[in-house]
Write an enzyme that holds these catalytic residues in place. Structure first.
Site, PDB file in Angstrom:
ATOM      1  N   GLU A  49       0.868  -1.174   0.000  1.00 56.69           N
ATOM      2  CA  GLU A  49       0.000   0.000   0.000  1.00 56.69           C
ATOM      3  C   GLU A  49       0.905   1.223   0.000  1.00 56.69           C
ATOM      4  OE1 GLU A  49      -2.898   0.271   3.066  1.00 56.69           O
ATOM      5  OE2 GLU A  49      -3.931  -1.575   2.469  1.00 56.69           O
ATOM      6  N   ASP A  60      -6.081   9.760   9.308  1.00 51.17           N
ATOM      7  CA  ASP A  60      -4.779   9.282   9.773  1.00 51.17           C
ATOM      8  C   ASP A  60      -4.369   9.919  11.089  1.00 51.17           C
ATOM      9  OD1 ASP A  60      -3.980   7.527   7.585  1.00 51.17           O
ATOM     10  OD2 ASP A  60      -4.044   9.337   6.370  1.00 51.17           O
TER      11      ASP A  60
END
Length: 263
Positions: A49, A60
């Site tokens: 990823e 995040d």
């Protein structure tokens, strides 16, 4: 079949779980990031990823936010990110690469142009965390028509009424977010994750991979044992952010991969 589909078919034949590693593209600079990326398959990573840095990464936690800031401050752009993928593909034609990030950089570039360039560079799939299923015509459907898997997130709050909508146009695999909140915020618990994975697998034939909150080889093994594999991101990105040598980062990745593969 995409490289992602081929990888999961191979893993099923081998009765093995998948280990997926996340790194931020361009963190802390292009050369170092590419060196880590090139070393991931040899460390046992089945799928990479690759994060697209963005100025407002709302899903995040601090570790990945800082990685994105380092990347942007180092001059990383979408063009340079795709160049990184091309350089990787010059040496590795088989390891799947999933581009993970937010819609804004894609929208700014133009969907058609982005998809053409991503496919040409060697991207296999997309995870775009801020596009809900209701917006599938915006990117998901065109991406799949272009030959890219579009991987959707399911979360602890995705109930049985919502789940079919989430799964409707998903391909490649389902990414189950093991905890509520942001990346790196809490530890995943197999006792909580297992029933949720089983619920999702009852509704789809796609592999279910679990991410968020996995920081040790033991956790990777435990979580992978109740799913089709696991994703580790913040624990790897943290080492890069600390300036650890590439060899040390890859050795840690190998330990995490070994944990997942032992499941």
């Amino acid at each position: 079949m995409t490289r992602i589909d081929q990888t999961f078919a191979r893993l099923r034949n081998q009765n093995r779980k998948a280990f997926v590693a996340y790194i931020m593209g361009g963190d802390p600079d292009s050369d170092r990031s590419l060196a880590v990326m090139r070393g991931l398959p040899g460390a046992g990573v089945d799928i990479i990823e690759l994060g697209m840095p963005f100025t407002d990464p709302m899903a995040d936690g601090p570790t990945i936010q800082l990685a994105g800031q380092r990347s942007l401050e180092g001059g990383m752009t979408l063009d340079r990110l795709l160049d990184m993928v091309r350089a990787f593909r010059a040496e590795d034609e088989t390891t799947p690469i999933v581009l993970m990030g937010y819609y804004n950089p894609i929208y700014s570039r133009g969907v058609e142009r982005f998809l053409t360039e991503a496919r040409e560079a060697g991207i296999d799939g997309l995870i775009v965390v801020d596009l809900p299923p209701e917006e599938d015509d915006e990117l998901c459907v065109p991406a799949q028509q272009a030959g890219l898997n579009f991987i959707r997130l399911a979360t602890p709050t995705t109930d049985n009424q919502r789940l079919p909508t989430v799964l409707q146009n998903t391909s490649g695999f389902v990414y189950y977010v093991s905890v509520t909140g942001i990346t790196g915020s809490a530890a995943a618990q197999a006792g909580d994750v297992g029933p949720e994975v089983a619920r999702i697998k009852a509704a789809t034939d796609l592999p279910v991979i679990v991410g968020f909150g996995i920081t040790t080889p033991e956790a990777a093994q435990t979580i992978a044992s109740v799913a089709d594999g696991c994703v580790v991101g913040s624990a790897i990105v943290k080492l890069i952010g600390e300036g650890r040598p590439t060899e040390e980062v890859l050795a840690r990745v190998a330990d995490l991969a070994a944990g997942a593969h032992a499941a």
